[in-house]
Scaffold this motif. Structure first.
Motif, PDB file in Angstrom:
ATOM      1  N   ALA A   6      22.667 -41.640 126.243  1.00 35.67           N
ATOM      2  CA  ALA A   6      22.137 -42.981 126.488  1.00 35.67           C
ATOM      3  C   ALA A   6      21.354 -43.469 125.273  1.00 35.67           C
ATOM      4  O   ALA A   6      21.477 -44.623 124.872  1.00 35.67           O
ATOM      5  CB  ALA A   6      21.258 -42.990 127.733  1.00 35.67           C
ATOM      6  N   ALA A   7      20.573 -42.590 124.677  1.00 39.39           N
ATOM      7  CA  ALA A   7      19.802 -42.969 123.491  1.00 39.39           C
ATOM      8  C   ALA A   7      20.733 -43.285 122.328  1.00 39.39           C
ATOM      9  O   ALA A   7      20.510 -44.248 121.593  1.00 39.39           O
ATOM     10  CB  ALA A   7      18.829 -41.853 123.115  1.00 39.39           C
ATOM     11  N   THR A  13      24.228 -49.745 119.910  1.00 36.60           N
ATOM     12  CA  THR A  13      24.178 -51.146 120.325  1.00 36.60           C
ATOM     13  C   THR A  13      23.185 -51.929 119.487  1.00 36.60           C
ATOM     14  O   THR A  13      23.476 -53.039 119.039  1.00 36.60           O
ATOM     15  CB  THR A  13      23.802 -51.243 121.819  1.00 36.60           C
ATOM     16  OG1 THR A  13      24.768 -50.512 122.584  1.00 36.60           O
ATOM     17  CG2 THR A  13      23.782 -52.681 122.287  1.00 36.60           C
ATOM     18  N   ALA A  14      22.022 -51.348 119.262  1.00 35.98           N
ATOM     19  CA  ALA A  14      21.017 -52.024 118.441  1.00 35.98           C
ATOM     20  C   ALA A  14      21.521 -52.234 117.020  1.00 35.98           C
ATOM     21  O   ALA A  14      21.308 -53.295 116.425  1.00 35.98           O
ATOM     22  CB  ALA A  14      19.717 -51.217 118.425  1.00 35.98           C
ATOM     23  N   ALA A  19      23.292 -55.756 112.905  1.00 33.95           N
ATOM     24  CA  ALA A  19      24.247 -55.984 111.820  1.00 33.95           C
ATOM     25  C   ALA A  19      24.966 -57.311 111.986  1.00 33.95           C
ATOM     26  O   ALA A  19      25.268 -57.998 111.017  1.00 33.95           O
ATOM     27  CB  ALA A  19      25.253 -54.837 111.755  1.00 33.95           C
ATOM     28  N   CYS A  20      25.228 -57.693 113.220  1.00 40.62           N
ATOM     29  CA  CYS A  20      25.917 -58.960 113.487  1.00 40.62           C
ATOM     30  C   CYS A  20      24.945 -60.124 113.552  1.00 40.62           C
ATOM     31  O   CYS A  20      25.361 -61.262 113.708  1.00 40.62           O
ATOM     32  CB  CYS A  20      26.689 -58.875 114.803  1.00 40.62           C
ATOM     33  SG  CYS A  20      28.030 -57.686 114.767  1.00 40.62           S
ATOM     34  N   LEU A  43      17.014 -50.315 110.259  1.00 40.49           N
ATOM     35  CA  LEU A  43      18.074 -49.674 111.037  1.00 40.49           C
ATOM     36  C   LEU A  43      17.929 -48.156 111.014  1.00 40.49           C
ATOM     37  O   LEU A  43      18.116 -47.491 112.034  1.00 40.49           O
ATOM     38  CB  LEU A  43      19.446 -50.078 110.495  1.00 40.49           C
ATOM     39  CG  LEU A  43      19.833 -51.526 110.692  1.00 40.49           C
ATOM     40  CD1 LEU A  43      21.172 -51.803 110.014  1.00 40.49           C
ATOM     41  CD2 LEU A  43      19.911 -51.871 112.161  1.00 40.49           C
ATOM     42  N   GLN A  44      17.590 -47.607 109.854  1.00 39.81           N
ATOM     43  CA  GLN A  44      17.409 -46.158 109.761  1.00 39.81           C
ATOM     44  C   GLN A  44      16.260 -45.701 110.641  1.00 39.81           C
ATOM     45  O   GLN A  44      16.330 -44.655 111.281  1.00 39.81           O
ATOM     46  CB  GLN A  44      17.169 -45.734 108.308  1.00 39.81           C
ATOM     47  CG  GLN A  44      17.105 -44.235 108.126  1.00 39.81           C
ATOM     48  CD  GLN A  44      18.397 -43.549 108.513  1.00 39.81           C
ATOM     49  OE1 GLN A  44      19.470 -43.961 108.080  1.00 39.81           O
ATOM     50  NE2 GLN A  44      18.321 -42.502 109.312  1.00 39.81           N
ATOM     51  N   LYS A  45      15.202 -46.510 110.698  1.00 40.66           N
ATOM     52  CA  LYS A  45      14.061 -46.183 111.544  1.00 40.66           C
ATOM     53  C   LYS A  45      14.473 -46.183 113.017  1.00 40.66           C
ATOM     54  O   LYS A  45      14.063 -45.318 113.790  1.00 40.66           O
ATOM     55  CB  LYS A  45      12.935 -47.184 111.296  1.00 40.66           C
ATOM     56  CG  LYS A  45      11.641 -46.825 111.966  1.00 40.66           C
ATOM     57  CD  LYS A  45      10.534 -47.789 111.544  1.00 40.66           C
ATOM     58  CE  LYS A  45       9.228 -47.432 112.197  1.00 40.66           C
ATOM     59  NZ  LYS A  45       8.148 -48.341 111.809  1.00 40.66           N
TER      60      LYS A  45
END
Length: 64
Positions: A6-7, A13-14, A19-20, A43-45
């Motif tokens: 789930a994570a 999804t995030a 990105a979009c 994003l890496q975080k």
């Protein structure tokens, strides 16, 4: 194991939404340049946080 999946799904999804740009229909929009370094760091975080949460959840489940 479910919490880890789930994570991971939440992280993916995030990433896709970020990105979009979270826009609905961008059919006529010009192509955007690559992500800025601050976006990549953010994003890496998010990914690191999701991995950490998944690891913690798996450890908790193993203890139970």
């Amino acid at each position: 194991m479910r919490a880890g999946r789930a994570a991971a799904a939440l992280a993916v999804t995030a990433l896709l939404l970020t990105a979009c740009g979270g826009h609905g229909d961008a059919g006529n929009a010009p192509a955007s340049p690559g992500p800025a370094s601050t976006d990549v760091a953010r994003l890496q975080k998010l990914v690191d946080g999701a991995e950490s949460a998944a690891s913690s959840a798996e450890s908790d489940m193993a203890r139970d």
